[in-house]
Scaffold this motif. Structure first.
Motif, mmCIF file in Angstrom:
data_model
loop_
_atom_site.group_PDB
_atom_site.id
_atom_site.type_symbol
_atom_site.label_atom_id
_atom_site.label_comp_id
_atom_site.label_asym_id
_atom_site.label_seq_id
_atom_site.Cartn_x
_atom_site.Cartn_y
_atom_site.Cartn_z
ATOM 1 N N UNK A 170 0.827 -1.215 0.000
ATOM 2 C CA UNK A 170 0.000 0.000 0.000
ATOM 3 C C UNK A 170 0.853 1.254 0.000
ATOM 4 N N UNK A 171 2.116 1.131 0.393
ATOM 5 C CA UNK A 171 2.976 2.312 0.549
ATOM 6 C C UNK A 171 4.251 2.265 -0.282
ATOM 7 N N UNK A 172 4.647 1.072 -0.733
ATOM 8 C CA UNK A 172 5.912 0.923 -1.465
ATOM 9 C C UNK A 172 5.660 0.214 -2.797
ATOM 10 N N UNK A 173 6.426 0.539 -3.824
ATOM 11 C CA UNK A 173 6.193 -0.101 -5.124
ATOM 12 C C UNK A 173 6.565 -1.587 -5.168
ATOM 13 N N UNK A 174 7.691 -1.986 -4.582
ATOM 14 C CA UNK A 174 8.153 -3.372 -4.771
ATOM 15 C C UNK A 174 8.673 -4.005 -3.481
ATOM 16 N N UNK A 175 8.315 -5.266 -3.269
ATOM 17 C CA UNK A 175 8.788 -6.021 -2.099
ATOM 18 C C UNK A 175 9.536 -7.266 -2.560
ATOM 19 N N UNK A 176 10.721 -7.471 -2.017
ATOM 20 C CA UNK A 176 11.464 -8.713 -2.252
ATOM 21 C C UNK A 176 11.278 -9.631 -1.047
ATOM 22 N N UNK A 177 10.733 -10.828 -1.311
ATOM 23 C CA UNK A 177 10.558 -11.830 -0.256
ATOM 24 C C UNK A 177 11.658 -12.881 -0.379
ATOM 25 N N UNK A 178 12.399 -13.082 0.714
ATOM 26 C CA UNK A 178 13.483 -14.079 0.743
ATOM 27 C C UNK A 178 13.178 -15.084 1.849
ATOM 28 N N UNK A 179 13.391 -16.375 1.569
ATOM 29 C CA UNK A 179 12.951 -17.435 2.486
ATOM 30 C C UNK A 179 14.074 -18.447 2.683
ATOM 31 N N UNK A 180 14.714 -18.433 3.871
ATOM 32 C CA UNK A 180 15.821 -19.374 4.122
ATOM 33 C C UNK A 180 15.414 -20.527 5.032
ATOM 34 N N UNK A 181 14.117 -20.702 5.269
ATOM 35 C CA UNK A 181 13.587 -21.901 5.918
ATOM 36 C C UNK A 181 13.973 -23.104 5.042
ATOM 37 N N UNK A 197 5.068 -6.867 -8.626
ATOM 38 C CA UNK A 197 5.480 -5.974 -7.542
ATOM 39 C C UNK A 197 6.107 -6.732 -6.375
ATOM 40 N N UNK A 198 5.972 -8.055 -6.404
ATOM 41 C CA UNK A 198 6.611 -8.885 -5.372
ATOM 42 C C UNK A 198 7.451 -9.942 -6.078
ATOM 43 N N UNK A 199 8.725 -10.010 -5.748
ATOM 44 C CA UNK A 199 9.539 -11.129 -6.205
ATOM 45 C C UNK A 199 9.774 -12.036 -5.004
#
Ligand code: V1S
Ligand code: CA
Ligand code: ZN
Length: 393
Positions: A170-181, A197-199
């Motif tokens: 809602x406030x930022x153009x792009x989110x990077x999601x990283x998952x080290x589980x 908008x999300x990688x």
């Protein structure tokens, strides 16, 4: 002497709800919410709260949960009778539909409270980030990456990460999601399949039909339809048993470094599942606390607002070590942290070795065979770099 001071020029916030930690999945179930209490006992014993803004989080509201989850699923989650109570035929049907009540996702007492508190923890962390009141927001009670819109999966009922990312969008153009589980972050990946908008990028053990959840192959990069902007925005790093700190750091830096260049995220959401550590009850890797933490340190260097979530982690003493060390990295006092666990740490007897960084030999006795060849890891990095040529921002 070890003296924790507030970091200059930036704010770290720590979000937790002690009520969440009192819930029980059942005697034999590997998920122990109490590991969060053990983590805090280390964070406190090292004096870290002095260097952070500390918040007791609230439960997410029904309306907030509905930003991702379906109403009929939430309604059932809120009213489902715990397993030890008599059930009608109807509820048995719904349990199958929503994947509730099996051995992985049991219906335990206070389930809805537990889920909404985990969701509230991650939402509070996200709010501090979008309001620019925090540069790194820590939510060890979140990270439940398998939950789907209308389905529980792999110990996860409410996907707090998706809720937090939606808040950021809602406030930022792009989110990077990283998952080290050690498991594939399938729920988060699927939720953002159709947006550029999300990688998402998950590192995990991959062995379909053998290891949960069985998805996340190298070629799974999001639905490849021509009209799907989300194509090429799912990155998967499938690994074999026994990967070491050195190999993991090389992979992580080669891949995340490149993603940062091409995707240019405005926020990083980092899931730090601690079941990728050596000696985990469910995991298969040979990572040490140092190698796990190196991923957090590498992300911090980008100087981008970051939310740090928990996730899996089934040997509580090692979960607490990793998450306490990673808290110290966020604050920036990791290089000074003493290896010796402070004498006044509550439940210190749980830390079989009195150190924050036990050796592989201390953790495992016999190390697990490493089934990751250098050639295979190079091929993975090359494939990911080729995939990223399709991404332009
Ligand atoms: N691996 C594993 C594993 N172990 C269990 C389990 C063991 C004892 C119990 F009393 C209850 C469950 N379930 C699994 C996996 C799910 C792993 C979830 C990881 C979650 C996360 O760390 O990524 C994030 C918090 N489930 C399965 O393998 C499914 C089964 C296929 C086999 C095991 N039985 C118990 C259920 C079906
Ligand atoms: Ca993963
Ligand atoms: Zn896991």
């Amino acid at each position: 002497d070890y003296n924790i001071v507030r970091p200059k020029g930036y704010t770290v916030s720590f979000h937790a709800n002690p009520e969440m930690e009192k819930h029980h999945f059942g005697q034999t179930h590997p998920m122990k919410p109490w590991r969060l209490t053990l983590t805090k006992s280390l964070v406190f014993a090292y004096g870290m709260p002095f260097a952070m803004d500390n918040f007791v989080t609230r439960a997410a509201t029904y309306e907030e949960l509905k930003s991702f989850h379906a109403a009929d699923y939430l309604d059932y989650l809120a009213t489902a009778p715990p397993e030890d109570q008599p059930q009608d035929i109807d509820s048995a049907d719904r349990e199958i539909k929503f994947n509730l009540g099996g051995s992985d996702c049991p219906l335990f007492h206070g389930l809805y409270d537990y889920c909404s508190m985990s969701g509230g923890t991650s939402l509070d962390a996200a709010r501090k980030i979008v309001n620019r009141q925090s540069d790194i927001a820590i939510a060890w009670g979140g990270g439940l990456h398998h939950a789907k819109r209308s389905e529980a999966s792999g110990f996860c009922y409410i996907n707090d990460i998706v809720l937090a990312i939606l808040q950021c969008l809602r406030h930022f153009p792009r989110v990077l999601y990283i998952d080290i589980d050690v498991h594939h972050g399938d729920g988060v990946e699927e939720a953002f399949f159709s947006t550029d908008r999300v990688m998402t990028c998950s590192f995990h053990k991959y062995q379909p039909d053998v290891f949960f959840p069985g998805t996340g192959g190298l070629d799974d990069n999001g639905p490849k339809s021509e009209h799907n902007p989300g194509a090429h925005h799912s990155i998967n790093v499938p690994l074999n048993d026994g990967i070491t700190d050195e190999q993991y750091a090389w992979l992580f830096e080669s891949i995340i470094g490149k993603i940062n260049q091409v995707f240019r995220p405005s926020v990083i959401a980092l899931q730090c599942g601690a079941d990728s550590l050596a000696g985990d009850r469910l995991g298969r890797f040979n990572l040490q606390v140092q190698g796990h933490g190196a991923c957090v340190a590498f992300c911090k260097k980008f100087n981008i607002p970051m939310i740090i979530f928990g996730g899996g982690g089934y040997t509580p003493r090692n979960v607490a070590r990793a998450w306490a060390y990673e808290t110290s990295i966020a604050i920036g006092c990791d290089t000074k942290i003493p290896d010796q666990i402070p004498a006044h740490t509550p439940w210190r007897e749980h830390f079989v070795h009195d150190t924050l960084f036990p050796t592989l030999e201390q953790i495992l006795g016999e190390p697990r065979a490493n089934r990751n060849s250098a050639k295979r890891l190079q091929d993975i990095v090359q494939h990911v770099h080729e995939q990223l040529r399709f991404v332009e921002h």
